[in-house]
Design a protein around this motif. Structure first.
Motif, PDB file in Angstrom:
ATOM      1  N   GLU A 116       0.823  -1.204   0.000  1.00 33.08           N
ATOM      2  CA  GLU A 116       0.000   0.000   0.000  1.00 33.08           C
ATOM      3  C   GLU A 116       0.860   1.258   0.000  1.00 33.08           C
ATOM      4  O   GLU A 116       0.522   2.246  -0.681  1.00 33.08           O
ATOM      5  CB  GLU A 116      -0.935  -0.009   1.208  1.00 33.08           C
ATOM      6  CG  GLU A 116      -1.903   1.163   1.270  1.00 33.08           C
ATOM      7  CD  GLU A 116      -2.935   1.181   0.161  1.00 33.08           C
ATOM      8  OE1 GLU A 116      -3.507   2.264  -0.084  1.00 33.08           O
ATOM      9  OE2 GLU A 116      -3.166   0.119  -0.471  1.00 33.08           O
TER      10      GLU A 116
ATOM     11  N   GLN B 133       0.567   4.103  -2.953  1.00 26.68           N
ATOM     12  CA  GLN B 133       0.238   5.494  -2.648  1.00 26.68           C
ATOM     13  C   GLN B 133       1.371   6.444  -3.024  1.00 26.68           C
ATOM     14  O   GLN B 133       1.128   7.552  -3.531  1.00 26.68           O
ATOM     15  CB  GLN B 133      -0.103   5.644  -1.165  1.00 26.68           C
ATOM     16  CG  GLN B 133      -1.447   5.055  -0.781  1.00 26.68           C
ATOM     17  CD  GLN B 133      -1.940   5.572   0.563  1.00 26.68           C
ATOM     18  OE1 GLN B 133      -1.567   6.651   1.011  1.00 26.68           O
ATOM     19  NE2 GLN B 133      -2.805   4.805   1.207  1.00 26.68           N
TER      20      GLN B 133
ATOM     21  N   GLN C  68       1.304   6.903  -6.741  1.00 31.39           N
ATOM     22  CA  GLN C  68       0.147   7.683  -7.175  1.00 31.39           C
ATOM     23  C   GLN C  68       0.338   9.181  -6.940  1.00 31.39           C
ATOM     24  O   GLN C  68      -0.225   9.990  -7.671  1.00 31.39           O
ATOM     25  CB  GLN C  68      -1.110   7.190  -6.459  1.00 31.39           C
ATOM     26  CG  GLN C  68      -1.595   5.836  -6.952  1.00 31.39           C
ATOM     27  CD  GLN C  68      -2.786   5.321  -6.167  1.00 31.39           C
ATOM     28  OE1 GLN C  68      -3.052   5.750  -5.034  1.00 31.39           O
ATOM     29  NE2 GLN C  68      -3.511   4.376  -6.743  1.00 31.39           N
ATOM     30  N   ARG C  69       1.125   9.541  -5.946  1.00 31.77           N
ATOM     31  CA  ARG C  69       1.351  10.959  -5.686  1.00 31.77           C
ATOM     32  C   ARG C  69       2.501  11.521  -6.531  1.00 31.77           C
ATOM     33  O   ARG C  69       2.829  12.706  -6.436  1.00 31.77           O
ATOM     34  CB  ARG C  69       1.618  11.207  -4.212  1.00 31.77           C
ATOM     35  CG  ARG C  69       2.963  10.732  -3.721  1.00 31.77           C
ATOM     36  CD  ARG C  69       3.138  10.997  -2.232  1.00 31.77           C
ATOM     37  NE  ARG C  69       4.509  10.685  -1.813  1.00 31.77           N
ATOM     38  CZ  ARG C  69       4.939  10.764  -0.559  1.00 31.77           C
ATOM     39  NH1 ARG C  69       4.104  11.136   0.393  1.00 31.77           N
ATOM     40  NH2 ARG C  69       6.201  10.470  -0.262  1.00 31.77           N
TER      41      ARG C  69
ATOM     42  N   ASN D 268      -5.397   1.642   4.090  1.00 30.77           N
ATOM     43  CA  ASN D 268      -5.224   2.901   3.361  1.00 30.77           C
ATOM     44  C   ASN D 268      -4.937   4.050   4.320  1.00 30.77           C
ATOM     45  O   ASN D 268      -4.054   4.888   4.072  1.00 30.77           O
ATOM     46  CB  ASN D 268      -6.476   3.187   2.543  1.00 30.77           C
ATOM     47  CG  ASN D 268      -6.399   4.489   1.781  1.00 30.77           C
ATOM     48  OD1 ASN D 268      -6.574   5.562   2.347  1.00 30.77           O
ATOM     49  ND2 ASN D 268      -6.146   4.411   0.485  1.00 30.77           N
ATOM     50  N   HIS D 269      -5.675   4.112   5.416  1.00 30.00           N
ATOM     51  CA  HIS D 269      -5.518   5.171   6.405  1.00 30.00           C
ATOM     52  C   HIS D 269      -4.124   5.126   7.025  1.00 30.00           C
ATOM     53  O   HIS D 269      -3.467   6.154   7.197  1.00 30.00           O
ATOM     54  CB  HIS D 269      -6.601   5.013   7.483  1.00 30.00           C
ATOM     55  CG  HIS D 269      -6.670   6.149   8.443  1.00 30.00           C
ATOM     56  ND1 HIS D 269      -7.252   6.034   9.684  1.00 30.00           N
ATOM     57  CD2 HIS D 269      -6.227   7.438   8.361  1.00 30.00           C
ATOM     58  CE1 HIS D 269      -7.164   7.193  10.316  1.00 30.00           C
ATOM     59  NE2 HIS D 269      -6.541   8.054   9.540  1.00 30.00           N
TER      60      HIS D 269
ATOM     61  N   THR E  64      -1.426   6.247   4.433  1.00 29.32           N
ATOM     62  CA  THR E  64      -1.496   7.692   4.218  1.00 29.32           C
ATOM     63  C   THR E  64      -0.841   8.437   5.373  1.00 29.32           C
ATOM     64  O   THR E  64      -0.060   9.380   5.169  1.00 29.32           O
ATOM     65  CB  THR E  64      -2.962   8.140   4.073  1.00 29.32           C
ATOM     66  OG1 THR E  64      -3.536   7.502   2.927  1.00 29.32           O
ATOM     67  CG2 THR E  64      -3.051   9.650   3.896  1.00 29.32           C
TER      68      THR E  64
ATOM     69  N   LEU F  62       3.060   8.015   5.350  1.00 33.98           N
ATOM     70  CA  LEU F  62       3.720   8.857   4.348  1.00 33.98           C
ATOM     71  C   LEU F  62       3.789  10.308   4.806  1.00 33.98           C
ATOM     72  O   LEU F  62       4.780  11.004   4.541  1.00 33.98           O
ATOM     73  CB  LEU F  62       3.009   8.741   3.000  1.00 33.98           C
ATOM     74  CG  LEU F  62       3.191   7.399   2.275  1.00 33.98           C
ATOM     75  CD1 LEU F  62       2.282   7.322   1.059  1.00 33.98           C
ATOM     76  CD2 LEU F  62       4.646   7.180   1.870  1.00 33.98           C
ATOM     77  N   GLU F  63       2.763  10.751   5.511  1.00 33.44           N
ATOM     78  CA  GLU F  63       2.806  12.107   6.079  1.00 33.44           C
ATOM     79  C   GLU F  63       3.882  12.213   7.160  1.00 33.44           C
ATOM     80  O   GLU F  63       4.584  13.229   7.260  1.00 33.44           O
ATOM     81  CB  GLU F  63       1.437  12.460   6.655  1.00 33.44           C
ATOM     82  CG  GLU F  63       0.355  12.642   5.601  1.00 33.44           C
ATOM     83  CD  GLU F  63      -1.016  12.836   6.205  1.00 33.44           C
ATOM     84  OE1 GLU F  63      -1.151  12.745   7.448  1.00 33.44           O
ATOM     85  OE2 GLU F  63      -1.978  13.077   5.439  1.00 33.44           O
TER      86      GLU F  63
ATOM     87  N   TYR G  15       1.356   6.258  13.271  1.00 31.56           N
ATOM     88  CA  TYR G  15       1.013   6.798  11.954  1.00 31.56           C
ATOM     89  C   TYR G  15       0.238   8.106  12.028  1.00 31.56           C
ATOM     90  O   TYR G  15       0.093   8.809  11.024  1.00 31.56           O
ATOM     91  CB  TYR G  15       0.226   5.760  11.157  1.00 31.56           C
ATOM     92  CG  TYR G  15      -1.176   5.517  11.666  1.00 31.56           C
ATOM     93  CD1 TYR G  15      -2.287   6.031  11.000  1.00 31.56           C
ATOM     94  CD2 TYR G  15      -1.404   4.768  12.810  1.00 31.56           C
ATOM     95  CE1 TYR G  15      -3.562   5.808  11.474  1.00 31.56           C
ATOM     96  CE2 TYR G  15      -2.677   4.532  13.292  1.00 31.56           C
ATOM     97  CZ  TYR G  15      -3.756   5.052  12.617  1.00 31.56           C
ATOM     98  OH  TYR G  15      -5.023   4.832  13.091  1.00 31.56           O
TER      99      TYR G  15
END
Length: 225
Positions: free
Chosen positions: A17, A21, A24-25, A194-195, A198, A201-202, A218
Motif C-alpha cells: 500500500e 500510494q 500515485q502521488r 489505506n488510512h 497515508t 507517508l505524512e 502513523y
C-alpha cells in the motif's frame, strides 16, 4: 516535489500500500520483495526488484543494481510475526526466533548498510523503519515474544542509526503503523490499511534532522520506548 523511494516488503499488506500510494502521488518507487514472480502485480509504473532481506548477498546484489541512483527515502517495511502466544507457544522455536530477528531487525540494518551510498547521493535522505507499539518496553503486555523483542530491536536500531548517520545529514525514524487489517494484522484489526499508509507517508515527510530518532505512530503520536 517527487522523490525516489525504495520500499522493502511490498508483496502484500502495508509495504504494498505504501508503494502504491507513493507512486500515485508522483514519486519514483522501487519496490522490493522476496519473490516478485509469485506475488500480485504492482502498477507497471513501480519498479520491482527481488530482495530476501535476511541475506547479505541479496542486499549486495540490490546495491549493485541501484549503483548511482540517489534514494531520498528508504522504507524498511518487510516484517514477520511468528509465535503469537506465551511461553508455551509451539511456534516459538529456534527457527522462528531466527527468522523473526533476522527479518525484523537485521533486515533493516542490512538494507541501510547496503544502500548508504545511495542515501548519501540524495543529500538529506531519510530512513523509515516500520516497528510497532508492541516493541515498547513501557507498554509490555506479555506474549508474542519474538515479535515484541524484534520490534524493540528495530526501534533501538533506528535510534542508533540516527546517531551514526546524523553527521551525513540522514534522518532516521521508527514508526508504529497501528494495528492494521492485513494478513498479518488479521481482520480483527481496527485500522484501515489505506488510512495507515497515508498517515505514515505524512510522518515520513515530516521527518528531519531535528526529529531524527523519533518513535511515533502513523498519526504522529509519540510512543514511549
Amino acid at each position: 516535489m517527487p522523490q525516489t523511494i525504495l520500499i522493502t516488503g511490498t508483496s502484500r499488506g502495508l509495504g504494498r500500500e505504501l508503494a502504491i500510494q507513493a507512486q500515485q502521488r508522483g514519486d519514483r518507487v522501487i519496490a522490493t520483495m522476496r519473490a516478485p514472480h509469485a506475488s500480485p502485480a504492482l502498477p507497471p509504473e513501480i519498479e520491482v526488484l527481488p530482495l530476501e532481506v535476511t541475506k547479505t548477498d541479496a542486499h549486495a546484489e540490490l546495491a549493485r543494481q541501484m549503483e548511482g541512483v540517489a534514494i531520498d527515502l528508504l522504507v524498511c517495511s518487510a516484517g514477520v510475526f511468528p509465535g503469537r502466544g506465551g511461553l508455551r507457544e509451539a511456534q516459538c522455536t529456534e527457527l522462528d526466533w531466527f527468522i523473526g530477528l533476522m527479518t525484523n531487525v537485521a533486515g533493516p540494518y542490512f538494507a541501510v548498510r547496503a544502500l548508504l551510498p545511495n542515501l548519501r547521493l540524495a543529500g538529506r535522505a531519510k530512513v523509515a523503519i516500520i516497528s510497532s507499539a508492541m516493541g515498547s518496553s513501557e507498554n509490555a503486555a506479555g506474549g508474542s515474544y519474538i515479535y515484541r523483542a524484534s520490534k524493540a530491536g528495530a526501534v533501538n536500531l533506528a535510534r542508533n542509526l540516527a546517531v551514526e548517520l546524523a553527521p551525513l545529514g540522514i534522518a532516521v525514524g521508527a514508526y508504529h503503523p497501528g494495528w492494521v487489517r492485513t494478513d498479518m494484522g488479521t481482520g480483527a484489526a481496527p485500522v484501515d490499511l489505506n488510512h495507515s499508509a497515508t498517515g505514515l507517508l505524512e510522518r515520513f515527510a515530516e521527518l528531519s534532522s531535528e526529529t531524527s530518532g523519533i518513535f511515533e505512530d502513523y498519526l504522529g503520536n509519540p510512543i514511549p520506548f
